[in-house]
Structures are given as C-alpha cells and as structure tokens.
Design an enzyme around this catalytic site. Structure first.
Site, PDB file in Angstrom:
ATOM      1  N   GLU A  17      -1.476   7.588  -7.773  1.00  0.00           N
ATOM      2  CA  GLU A  17      -2.284   6.888  -6.979  1.00  0.00           C
ATOM      3  C   GLU A  17      -3.950   7.262  -7.050  1.00  0.00           C
ATOM      4  O   GLU A  17      -4.083   8.452  -6.966  1.00  0.00           O
ATOM      5  CB  GLU A  17      -1.961   7.143  -5.543  1.00  0.00           C
ATOM      6  N   HIS A  77      -2.839  -1.970  -3.596  1.00  0.00           N
ATOM      7  CA  HIS A  77      -2.732  -1.636  -2.021  1.00  0.00           C
ATOM      8  C   HIS A  77      -3.352  -3.161  -1.454  1.00  0.00           C
ATOM      9  O   HIS A  77      -4.242  -3.492  -1.987  1.00  0.00           O
ATOM     10  CB  HIS A  77      -3.392  -0.585  -1.622  1.00  0.00           C
ATOM     11  N   GLY A 108      -2.432  -1.026   7.468  1.00  0.00           N
ATOM     12  CA  GLY A 108      -3.821  -0.908   7.371  1.00  0.00           C
ATOM     13  C   GLY A 108      -4.523  -0.518   8.709  1.00  0.00           C
ATOM     14  O   GLY A 108      -4.120  -0.806   9.651  1.00  0.00           O
ATOM     15  N   ASP A 109      -5.608  -0.089   8.601  1.00  0.00           N
ATOM     16  CA  ASP A 109      -6.626   0.001   9.979  1.00  0.00           C
ATOM     17  C   ASP A 109      -7.981  -0.677   9.744  1.00  0.00           C
ATOM     18  O   ASP A 109      -8.643  -0.819   8.650  1.00  0.00           O
ATOM     19  CB  ASP A 109      -6.915   1.661  10.100  1.00  0.00           C
ATOM     20  N   ALA A 127       2.961  -4.268   8.741  1.00  0.00           N
ATOM     21  CA  ALA A 127       3.263  -4.293   7.249  1.00  0.00           C
ATOM     22  C   ALA A 127       4.644  -5.306   7.001  1.00  0.00           C
ATOM     23  O   ALA A 127       4.678  -5.699   6.063  1.00  0.00           O
ATOM     24  CB  ALA A 127       3.577  -2.862   6.742  1.00  0.00           C
ATOM     25  N   TYR A 148       7.378   7.260   6.346  1.00  0.00           N
ATOM     26  CA  TYR A 148       6.805   8.545   6.959  1.00  0.00           C
ATOM     27  C   TYR A 148       7.622   9.486   7.192  1.00  0.00           C
ATOM     28  O   TYR A 148       8.393   9.499   8.453  1.00  0.00           O
ATOM     29  CB  TYR A 148       5.965   8.044   8.268  1.00  0.00           C
ATOM     30  N   GLN A 179       4.720   8.961   2.919  1.00  0.00           N
ATOM     31  CA  GLN A 179       3.097   9.707   3.160  1.00  0.00           C
ATOM     32  C   GLN A 179       3.249  10.929   2.527  1.00  0.00           C
ATOM     33  O   GLN A 179       4.446  11.536   2.437  1.00  0.00           O
ATOM     34  CB  GLN A 179       2.967   9.400   4.723  1.00  0.00           C
TER      35      GLN A 179
END
Length: 291
Positions: A17, A77, A108-109, A127, A148, A179
C-alpha cells in the site's frame, strides 16, 4: 483482472500500500521507491487518498502509472462520504479507461476543516453503500473492503462491526484487507469470528512496520489499533538507547515475525503498509516467501 481471481489460485502472496506524495516534486522519488519494490513481485499495490477525496486525482494518476509503467496490478482506494453519485461514477469510468479494475471501497472521513457546505450523500454514507454502487456501476470491477481486528472505533460492538463487514461483502466486496495490528492473535480471533458468522471470502492481514515512535503513535490514535504494552516498552527502550534507527530496526523485526507467523498459520497473504519506505519493506520481506 480482478485481484480476487489471482488470490483464488491459492498461492500465498505479498501486497503493498502506497500513499500519494503531498507535493508533485516528490513524485520522481516515489516512483523510484515503487520500482524498487516491484522486485518483490507483489500480487497488487493499492494507493490511498486524503480525507474527502482530497488527492483523488493523484490517486488516479498514480494507479495508472503503476500499472502501465511498472507492471503492478493496482487498486485505487475510493471513499463515499461527502461524495456524490456522478463524481464517483466518473472516477470509476476513468479507472476502467486506464484498465485499472480493482477498488478498495471505504466510507472514509470528511476533511477536518469541512464546512457546512460539504454535503454528505445520504444514500452513500457507508462502505456497504459504496460496494453496492460499484458493483452496479461497474460489475467488472474487483472490490476490496476493510476489516477491523480490534473493532472499528465507531462500531456499537464487535458483533455490530462484524455484521457491517458481512454486509459489505454481501453487497459487492470480494475480499477483506484488515486494519493494522501488532498482535497476531487479534487477526486469528477476528477471522474465527467472521467465519463463524458465515464469512467465507479471503481476509488479508494488514501489517505496518514501526519506523518511528511519533509516526506510529499518530497512526494508532487515528485508526483505533493498539500497541501491546510489552512491545511499546521495547520500542521506548530502543528509542532511549539508539534513537530512531533502533526503533526502526525493532519495528521491522516485529513486523517480520508477525508476517512469518501469519503465513505459517495459513493467511492467504500479507498486505504491507509501506509508508512509501522501500528499504524498510525490502528488509522486512527478504526471503519471506519462496522465490
């Protein structure tokens, strides 16, 4: 080709990544890093972008160049919060035109400085909504989603978080990238709970080598991951005794130990958060998989 089709061939793999450099003058060095890491023969390389799609254009250009100029199967992404259908469809169309057929679908944020004029499309607020949108708009696309191991920081409970993961997969996701985590048991427990729920698709562990105490403290504060107290104590002692170089040496060794344990236990592969640092990644994976 969809990344999941390559995964399903059964051979363990590495994936990488990257994140787009903030300044264009940093791009030549970035692509030198990418070129050095191609020697690892990664299954794919993913490219992030900033909150609210702030570097989406850079991501598009980078994934295109990674594929065309460096021969890397690339994955962009894509986030949906604060976005609209037309902009997302255009981005997907541009990816397809560049023959990039894989996307990591994320909520996302919003940018921290987002004002009231930044509207959130209410039909694309999760998502799972994005995975469904991509599957409908471009059914030829491969779709990854995030998982996560230590539970998403906004989830109501670990059970709720797993239900959300299952929904993302049911609505279009092909595989999961986790994550970061520093205790492999977190991954093994996460996979076991997902399998018990009926999730059968690949779950790829995400590994980040610690290269700086300052950097890792900032990252874990944002993503909700935890550093085991014993590991943190060793990092702090390394910092006191040998500074940044000693921290990086210990961080790479820990990540290497994690990767070996994960692969030995049957993980499909290992996804490496490179922080755009080629030497650290090359040291981490040297001889990790058969040539």
């Amino acid at each position: 080709m969809k990344i999941v089709d390559q995964m399903n061939q059964g051979k363990q793999f590495l994936s990488l990544e990257f994140f787009p450099p903030k300044e264009k003058n940093e791009w030549p060095n970035f692509f030198k890093v990418a070129e050095r890491l191609t020697r690892l023969n990664p299954l794919f390389a993913s490219v992030t972008y900033g909150a609210g799609g702030s570097s989406q254009g850079d991501t598009l250009e980078i994934v295109t160049r990674l594929k065309r100029e460096h021969g890397l199967e690339s994955m962009a992404h894509l986030t949906c919060i604060g976005a609209n259908h037309a902009a997302l469809r255009q981005f997907l169309d541009e990816l397809a035109s560049a023959e990039v057929y894989n996307v990591l679908a994320l909520r996302g944020d919003l940018p921290q400085d987002a004002g009231p004029e930044v509207s959130v499309c209410r039909t694309l607020s999760h998502a799972s909504d994005l995975a469904s949108f991509i599957r409908e708009a471009h059914p030829e696309m491969g779709i990854g989603v995030a998982g996560y191991p230590e539970t998403h920081p906004e989830a109501l409970s670990p059970e709720h978080d797993l239900a959300c993961l299952q929904k993302k997969l049911e609505l279009g996701g092909d595989f999961v990238i986790t994550q970061l985590f520093f205790d492999n048991q977190s991954y093994f427990d996460f996979v076991a709970r997902a399998r018990a729920l009926g999730v059968e698709k690949p779950i790829i562990p995400g590994i980040l080598p610690v290269v700086s105490l300052k950097v890792i403290r900032r990252i874990v504060s944002l993503c909700g991951a935890s550093i085991p107290p014993e590991f943190l104590a060793r990092l702090e002692e390394a910092d006191r005794a040998g500074g940044a170089a000693a921290v990086q040496k210990l961080g790479i060794a820990h990540a290497r130990h994690q990767a070996e344990g994960l692969l030995a236990a049957g993980a499909p592969g290992v996804h490496l958060y490179t922080l755009n640092r080629d030497q650290a990644i090359l040291e981490l994976v040297d001889g990790l998989l058969p040539a």
